[in-house]
Design a protein around this motif. Structure first.
Motif, PDB file in Angstrom:
ATOM      1  N   ILE A 119       0.864  -1.185   0.000  1.00  0.00           N
ATOM      2  CA  ILE A 119       0.000   0.000   0.000  1.00  0.00           C
ATOM      3  C   ILE A 119       0.898   1.232   0.000  1.00  0.00           C
ATOM      4  O   ILE A 119       1.737   1.377   0.876  1.00  0.00           O
ATOM      5  N   SER A 120       0.740   2.090  -1.005  1.00  0.00           N
ATOM      6  CA  SER A 120       1.558   3.307  -0.955  1.00  0.00           C
ATOM      7  C   SER A 120       0.736   4.486  -0.429  1.00  0.00           C
ATOM      8  O   SER A 120       1.283   5.467   0.041  1.00  0.00           O
ATOM      9  N   ARG A 121      -0.585   4.381  -0.528  1.00  0.00           N
ATOM     10  CA  ARG A 121      -1.418   5.431   0.049  1.00  0.00           C
ATOM     11  C   ARG A 121      -2.799   4.862   0.331  1.00  0.00           C
ATOM     12  O   ARG A 121      -3.298   4.048  -0.451  1.00  0.00           O
ATOM     13  N   GLN A 122      -3.389   5.282   1.431  1.00  0.00           N
ATOM     14  CA  GLN A 122      -4.723   4.798   1.776  1.00  0.00           C
ATOM     15  C   GLN A 122      -5.598   5.991   2.132  1.00  0.00           C
ATOM     16  O   GLN A 122      -5.175   6.860   2.874  1.00  0.00           O
ATOM     17  N   GLN A 123      -6.810   6.028   1.568  1.00  0.00           N
ATOM     18  CA  GLN A 123      -7.733   7.124   1.898  1.00  0.00           C
ATOM     19  C   GLN A 123      -9.065   6.531   2.321  1.00  0.00           C
ATOM     20  O   GLN A 123      -9.541   5.572   1.702  1.00  0.00           O
ATOM     21  N   LYS A 124      -9.680   7.131   3.323  1.00  0.00           N
ATOM     22  CA  LYS A 124     -10.963   6.632   3.786  1.00  0.00           C
ATOM     23  C   LYS A 124     -12.035   7.692   3.535  1.00  0.00           C
ATOM     24  O   LYS A 124     -11.878   8.842   3.930  1.00  0.00           O
ATOM     25  N   ASN A 174     -17.055   8.928  -3.523  1.00  0.00           N
ATOM     26  CA  ASN A 174     -16.650   9.945  -4.511  1.00  0.00           C
ATOM     27  C   ASN A 174     -15.930  11.148  -3.897  1.00  0.00           C
ATOM     28  O   ASN A 174     -15.276  11.902  -4.599  1.00  0.00           O
ATOM     29  N   ASP A 175     -16.020  11.282  -2.553  1.00  0.00           N
ATOM     30  CA  ASP A 175     -15.246  12.378  -1.935  1.00  0.00           C
ATOM     31  C   ASP A 175     -13.740  12.113  -1.962  1.00  0.00           C
ATOM     32  O   ASP A 175     -12.938  13.016  -1.777  1.00  0.00           O
ATOM     33  N   ILE A 176     -13.350  10.869  -2.190  1.00  0.00           N
ATOM     34  CA  ILE A 176     -11.908  10.574  -2.302  1.00  0.00           C
ATOM     35  C   ILE A 176     -11.573  10.041  -3.698  1.00  0.00           C
ATOM     36  O   ILE A 176     -10.581   9.341  -3.895  1.00  0.00           O
TER      37      ILE A 176
END
Ligand code: SAH
Length: 344
Positions: free
Chosen positions: A69-74, A332-334
């Protein structure tokens, strides 16, 4: 010295053969496969039921490639988007989508995409390469773990609706699905897997011949050639009549209904003739329609049609006994929703 081969690119029979050629017992292949797939081991030394000599041989000759994982967004709705770094530093995205009844993994099949659908953010990336079967499998393993870690629930569904066109990477996608569904792998039911394609007729026929057990969804968006070609340019070569023939063939062989994914845009496919064309297309084989909410990719040419237009679509479809559902956008906000995956 040649680069070491990724051991998971081998079938179990190929692995057996290599072991035999090097004077190891062939039953060891099954043990190794168990570690590689069922246990998702990324380290030969952890395979403690193998003799030391074999471990050394494996270490010297093979690698087990990893994704990271290089980036994770919730998202505020609970959706989790992962940017995944592959062994060659390329990035793909995969998404965990939680709902009351399910937890769905949305996985990618290619880095970028070679098709040029005008409304899709992934199309703005050029196609770099196909994902290997293990890279597809590992996205599912990663999301299954995330599902437990974040939601204390098991992963229930998988959709091939991430980056790329899965039917342009058929071999690796089907090998991944084979391992996902096999008891040697994750043992998930193929009924809970949906492959979404922009509609490659030749490959839909191949899937039918192969009698695949997973479900098929087709991104239709218009049942009028001229309109469809204007947003999905490959439709000029693989037109609706070929698509229809391949779907009739699919249904004949599999008796499995098809879901059409369909976005309605203002001033584009919101007229009565568009709806009638869709109804006629749907009548060819048992099917249902999933009206997907448009997720903006900042192109002023595309505007989601009004709720009133959607209601017209639904009532005309239902009048013709075709089930229609509206799929609300998630994450859709991320930029994690359908069509928004673009390694931003
Ligand atoms: N290449 C495959 C799978 C990836 S796209 C396919 O075309 O089916 C998954 C779904 O999202 C497809 O139905 C696609 O048409 C849809 N999609 C693409 N861009 C979108 C957008 N901006 N808004 C809503 N849906 C979109």
């Amino acid at each position: 010295m040649a680069a070491k081969k990724d051991i998971r690119s081998l079938t179990i029979d190929e692995l057996k053969e290599i072991l035999e050629e090097n004077s190891f017992q062939s039953f060891r292949a099954k043990q190794i496969y168990h570690w590689l797939w069922k246990k998702s081991s990324h380290d030969f030394l952890s395979m403690h039921n193998l003799p030391e000599k074999l471990l050394t041989f494996l270490e010297n000759n093979f690698v087990i490639r990893k994704i990271e994982i290089s980036r994770q967004q919730k998202s505020k709705d609970g959706t989790i988007k992962n940017a995944i770094k592959l062994f060659d530093d390329l990035i793909v995205e995969c998404v965990l989508i939680p709902s009351k009844k399910r937890i769905t993994a949305c996985v990618s099949s290619q880095v970028g995409c070679s098709l040029n659908c005008k409304f899709c953010a992934t199309a703005r990336l050029k196609r770099m390469r196909n994902l290997n079967a293990d890279e597809i499998y590992d996205q599912v393993v990663l999301i299954a773990k995330q599902s437990q870690d974040f939601y204390k629930r098991p992963l229930t569904n998988i959709v091939f609706m991430g980056m790329g066109e899965p039917l342009m990477n058929y071999k690796n996608v089907t090998k991944a699905i084979e391992m996902i569904t096999s008891n040697e792998g994750l043992g998930m039911s193929s009924k809970r897997i949906v492959l979404s394609t922009s509609g490659v007729p030749k490959m839909i026929k191949k899937m039918a011949d192969d009698k695949v057990k997973f479900k098929l969804a087709v991104s239709l968006h218009s049942a009028i050639d001229e309109t469809r070609t204007s947003i999905m340019p490959f439709n000029a070569k693989m037109d609706l009549s070929q698509l229809r023939d391949s779907l009739v063939y699919w249904y004949d062989k599999t008796k499995s209904m098809v879901t059409y994914e369909y976005v309605v845009w203002k001033g584009f496919n919101d007229k009565e003739e568009d709806i009638n064309a869709l109804v006629n297309f749907c009548k060819k084989i048992p099917s249902k329609v999933n009206l997907i909410q448009y997720n903006s990719i900042n192109d002023p040419n595309f505007i989601q049609a009004s709720d009133e237009t959607l209601s017209k679509y639904i009532s005309l479809l239902e009048k013709n006994n075709i089930t229609a559902t509206i799929r609300m956008s998630r994450g859709n906000d991320i930029d994690a929703a359908c069509g928004q995956l673009a390694n931003k």
